[in-house]
Design an enzyme around this catalytic site. Structure first.
Site, PDB file in Angstrom:
ATOM      1  N   GLY A   1       0.441  -1.651   0.032  1.00 13.13           N
ATOM      2  CA  GLY A   1       0.070  -0.159  -0.163  1.00 13.13           C
ATOM      3  C   GLY A   1       0.545   1.362  -0.053  1.00 13.13           C
ATOM      4  N   THR A   2       1.866   1.422  -0.996  1.00 10.97           N
ATOM      5  CA  THR A   2       2.404   2.515  -0.827  1.00 10.97           C
ATOM      6  C   THR A   2       2.877   2.097  -2.871  1.00 10.97           C
ATOM      7  OG1 THR A   2       3.419   3.064   0.928  1.00 10.97           O
ATOM      8  CG2 THR A   2       4.905   3.655  -0.077  1.00 10.97           C
ATOM      9  N   THR A   3       3.312   4.353  -3.011  1.00 12.84           N
ATOM     10  CA  THR A   3       4.347   3.860  -3.906  1.00 12.84           C
ATOM     11  C   THR A   3       5.628   4.986  -3.853  1.00 12.84           C
ATOM     12  OG1 THR A   3       2.803   3.738  -5.546  1.00 12.84           O
ATOM     13  CG2 THR A   3       5.000   4.395  -6.669  1.00 12.84           C
TER      14      THR A   3
ATOM     15  N   SER B   1       4.040  -1.072  -3.090  1.00 13.75           N
ATOM     16  CA  SER B   1       2.324  -1.995  -3.784  1.00 13.75           C
ATOM     17  C   SER B   1       2.262  -1.495  -5.465  1.00 13.75           C
ATOM     18  CB  SER B   1       0.925  -2.137  -3.181  1.00 13.75           C
ATOM     19  OG  SER B   1       0.890  -0.546  -2.927  1.00 13.75           O
TER      20      SER B   1
END
Lengths: 217, 224
Positions: free
Chosen positions: A11-13, A143
């Protein structure tokens, strides 16, 4: 990562890349918990010292603890040595901390990018929960990283100018914001050069991306 | 029984002050340091030289006077050799740990401070005696390519220096070096000039101009 633990960096970029005389680092602002947005204003980009920044992805508590621990270690190092702790030196310490924890069987559940500038020029490093520590010209975690890499692989060039580098990093992050459900809500971006860390305002980011800015406001 | 001694028994522990605020065991340790064979450290803007008199007893092969600590750093000490070895091995381990942790050479000052802290522990723990050595740590710092020498005394004191002599004839040696410093400032000397000065000083102190390179051990490093 051992099999009994889930894949980290959910849950991140985050994106970081080197250019001619510095590094650009960009992250989104979404903290996710499954299909829920846990926070739309998560801070994933941390300034560790004058010329080193770090992005965090994965388990928030682990990441926040590591940021605090590193800031304390840097403070002590710089007081004792009366000089700046270079990015590579911070990374080496961090990798050692992560590897030590990994060997206990309860690794820090994070994916980190360390980026900065020292007398040898710009550096981008990638660290994971196993304690691995590698230098890259450009990298992405989280993600949304497959989407960001898609953009980076075609847009990245060596020795770009700062303006182009900022655009490439933000376009890569934009891809992830549009395509990844766990990435979004906002953009943070910094540039680190010999002069130190420069944080981009929202208006700067809008100006760079123009009609490719992924948010309504 | 203690009252008859000049120091009233306050010299019986290194962790006890005398009423005048002296640590008398430390003062004795300084005397032990002064009894060692002479060791000299010289630093200019161009480099560092460590030099010492090698002592040959009978048919013994003399121990090296200078101990390398890390790639750009060496040490020399005067006093009890076994106490010196303790600091040398400590210094080597600390330098290696720093390199492993930070992927970076430890600063000479940082290492000297660690060693001084270690030395100081001997004054704060009962049933211990201070180390009977003076210790010079010199080399080139990797982070700024500057030459540096630090001197550690038995009390855990630490001072950066351009020129230091410890051991037998230290006062005479320093006087000699100071005189040379007024003729040509040490700061401006080349490494080979520093080496010559170190050798001359030892010959002068020993009052023996016939000393050869076998009698004087020398280590030098040049700044980039």
């Amino acid at each position: 990562m051992p099999d009994y633990l889930p894949e980290p960096q959910h849950g991140t970029t985050t994106v970081a890349l080197k250019f001619k005389n510095g590094v650009v680092v960009a992250t989104d602002n979404r903290a996710s918990a499954g299909y829920m947005v846990a926070s739309p204003r998560a801070k994933k980009l941390h300034v560790l010292n004058e010329k080193t920044v770090m992005t965090i992805a994965g388990l928030v508590s682990d990441a926040q603890y590591l940021v605090k621990l590193l800031k304390a270690q840097i403070q002590i190092f710089e007081l004792e040595r009366e000089r700046e702790m270079e990015t590579r030196v911070v990374g080496s310490l961090l990798a050692r901390i992560m590897y030590g924890q990994f060997r206990t069987g309860f690794p820090y559940y994070v994916g980190l990018i360390l980026a900065g500038y020292d007398h040898k020029g710009p550096h981008v490093y990638n660290l994971d929960g196993s304690g691995a520590f590698g230098e890259e010209p450009y990298t992405s975690t989280g993600s949304g990283s497959p989407f960001a890499y898609g953009a980076l692989e075609s847009l990245y060039e060596e020795d770009m100018e700062e303006e182009q580098a900022k655009k490439v990093a933000l376009l890569a992050l934009r891809s992830a914001i549009i395509k990844d459900i766990a990435t979004g809500d906002g953009m943070d971006c910094v540039v680190v050069t010999a002069d130190g860390v420069k944080t981009l305002a929202k208006e700067d980011i809008k100006g760079i991306l123009g009609n490719k800015y992924p948010f309504a406001n | 029984m203690f009252g008859s001694s000049a120091n009233q028994g306050y010299d019986r522990s290194s962790s006890m002050y005398s009423p005048e605020g002296r640590l008398i065991q430390t003062e004795y340790a300084r005397e032990a340091m002064r009894r060692g064979r002479i060791a000299i450290g010289l630093r200019s803007n161009n480099g560092v030289v460590l030099a010492g008199k090698v002592d040959t007893i009978d048919l013994d092969i003399p121990n090296p006077k200078i101990s390398k600590i890390a790639s750009q750093m060496s040490s020399i000490f005067s006093g009890y050799a076994a106490d010196g070895r303790l600091l040398v091995s400590r210094a080597r381990v600390e330098a290696a740990i720093h390199k492993m942790t930070y992927d970076d050479m430890i600063d000479i000052k940082a290492l000297a401070t660690l060693l001084a802290d270690y030395t100081h522990q001997f004054l704060q723990t009962g049933l211990m005696r201070p180390l009977g050595i003076g210790f010079l740590l010199g080399g080139i710092d990797v982070f700024d390519d500057k030459p540096r020498i630090f001197f550690l005394n038995p009390g855990g004191g630490l001072v950066e220096t351009k020129a230091k002599a410890i051991g037998q004839g230290d006062a005479k040696a320093i006087k000699f070096i100071k005189e040379k410093n007024t003729e040509t400032p040490i700061d401006d000397m080349s490494v080979s000039e520093l080496e010559t000065l170190a050798k001359d000083t030892i010959k002068y102190v020993m009052e023996d101009q016939s000393l050869t390179d076998d009698d004087i051990e020398i280590w030098s490093i040049e700044a980039k």
